[in-house]
Design an enzyme around this catalytic site. Structure first.
Site, mmCIF file in Angstrom:
data_model
loop_
_atom_site.group_PDB
_atom_site.id
_atom_site.type_symbol
_atom_site.label_atom_id
_atom_site.label_comp_id
_atom_site.label_asym_id
_atom_site.label_seq_id
_atom_site.Cartn_x
_atom_site.Cartn_y
_atom_site.Cartn_z
ATOM 1 C CE LYS A 77 28.199 -6.894 -38.675
ATOM 2 N NZ LYS A 77 27.331 -6.305 -37.575
ATOM 3 N NE ARG A 96 23.219 -11.664 -29.975
ATOM 4 C CZ ARG A 96 21.962 -12.401 -30.050
ATOM 5 N NH1 ARG A 96 21.341 -12.912 -28.595
ATOM 6 N NH2 ARG A 96 20.946 -12.013 -31.260
ATOM 7 C CD GLN A 141 30.666 -0.647 -42.641
ATOM 8 O OE1 GLN A 141 29.513 -1.179 -42.074
ATOM 9 N NE2 GLN A 141 31.283 0.729 -41.999
ATOM 10 N NE ARG A 168 16.511 -9.415 -28.622
ATOM 11 C CZ ARG A 168 17.408 -10.489 -28.868
ATOM 12 N NH1 ARG A 168 17.458 -10.678 -26.655
ATOM 13 N NH2 ARG A 168 18.263 -11.487 -28.789
ATOM 14 N N PRO A 211 32.708 -4.334 -42.534
ATOM 15 C CG PRO A 211 32.081 -3.516 -40.313
ATOM 16 C CD PRO A 211 33.296 -2.838 -41.887
ATOM 17 C CG ASP A 238 25.482 -5.357 -41.726
ATOM 18 O OD1 ASP A 238 25.548 -4.619 -42.501
ATOM 19 O OD2 ASP A 238 24.215 -4.673 -40.769
#
Length: 286
Positions: free
Chosen positions: A209, A167, A265, A119, A226, A228
């Site tokens: 994040k 958002r 990461q 998305r 980061p 998540d």
DNA sequence: CGCCAGGTGCTGA
DNA sequence: TCAGCACATGGC
């Protein structure tokens, strides 16, 4: 068409690892954008074949964007400190952290929060089609990423109609910060990680994040890490039962992996999402 | 249909 | 400082 020497590099791993949202693979070639140029890229061994819509785009731009100037073996050996990251490196060796445009990275990761990659890609594509500039390369047509000026003046409902959801006001407010000069985005490349993160946290819709993603992918702050949902899963390897906050995991990971924690990461993230065998998946969670 | 997704902002302890 | 909650939307 020109060629770029690309040793210790995997175009596939780099472009499909979730750090960028606008590259697409078709018939073995990757189509995407660098600045205001459309690019078509194909890798054969250690060579990158590049076609560009814009003759001003040079080999040096490619080398910079894909961070081909960095000594990857040295970076990987510095983060190769436990078995989990070791497997991730074996699986995706050649993955590099891109040097993307700061504004595009900031805007993109505001859209990325609490969302899925499919998305996110759709949202950003609609944003570009509606408010970017058309660019083309022999048959492949696309739109450049909208400037902060182009977004700052849009009504919130316009951004909502492109599917940004809640958002929408965050992105608009952040575009205004950039346009007004209250977020000195060009300077962030020259200051340290902490200062960069603090500045980014001043934007609505930007928390720990997102700020770390933007610092890492948009401003070359390789110590950014980061966290998540996928990284929370990866970190169960180190804290199987102990409950840890995201802040706790973040601090641990930065100490554990060192100055290139951001590379660790990205390898772990890609590994968790795509690289693990079923045995590895069942060993810890998911 | 219910669950999940590269989380953040806000509130109340 | 930390937990708990609402928040838009679409893919699966």
């Amino acid at each position: 068409m020109f060629e770029v020497a690309a040793p210790e590099f995997s175009l596939q791993a780099t472009l499909s690892s979730g750090q960028t949202f606008r590259w697409a693979e078709r018939h073995g070639s990757w189509h995407g954008f660098l600045g205001s140029s459309v690019l078509k890229l194909r890798q054969e061994g250690d060579v990158l074949f590049c076609e560009s819509s814009d003759s001003a785009l040079t080999l040096e731009h490619i080398r910079r964007y894909f961070a081909l100037d960095l000594n990857l073996p040295e970076i990987l050996s510095s983060i190769d400190v436990d078995m989990q990251i070791h497997h991730a490196i074996l699986r995706h060796r050649g993955l590099r952290v891109l040097r993307q445009d700061g504004w595009e990275t900031l805007a993109s990761f505001i859209c990325a929060s609490f969302n899925n990659i499919k998305r996110i890609e759709g949202m950003i594509e609609r944003l570009c089609q509606a408010h970017g500039d058309p660019v083309s390369l022999n048959g492949f047509r696309g739109f450049s990423f909208p400037t902060p000026e182009a977004i700052a003046g849009l009504p919130e409902r316009r951004l909502r109609s492109l599917g940004l959801g809640y958002r929408a006001p965050y992105l608009r407010a952040t575009a205004r910060l950039v346009v007004d000069g209250r977020l000195p985005i060009e300077q962030l490349r020259r200051v340290g990680y902490e200062a960069t993160k603090t500045a980014l946290l001043g934007c609505e819709g930007v928390g720990d994040k997102v700020a770390d993603c933007v610092a890492l992918f948009g401003f070359e702050k390789y110590e950014a890490f980061p966290i998540d949902v996928w990284m929370e899963r990866a970190m169960r390897y180190y804290f199987r039962h102990r409950k840890m906050t995201r802040a706790g995991l973040h601090d641990y990971a930065r100490r554990h992996f060192g100055p290139y924690a951001g590379y660790a990461q990205q390898y772990l993230y890609h590994y968790m999402r795509t690289g693990r065998s079923s045995v590895e998946r069942s060993a810890y969670s998911v």
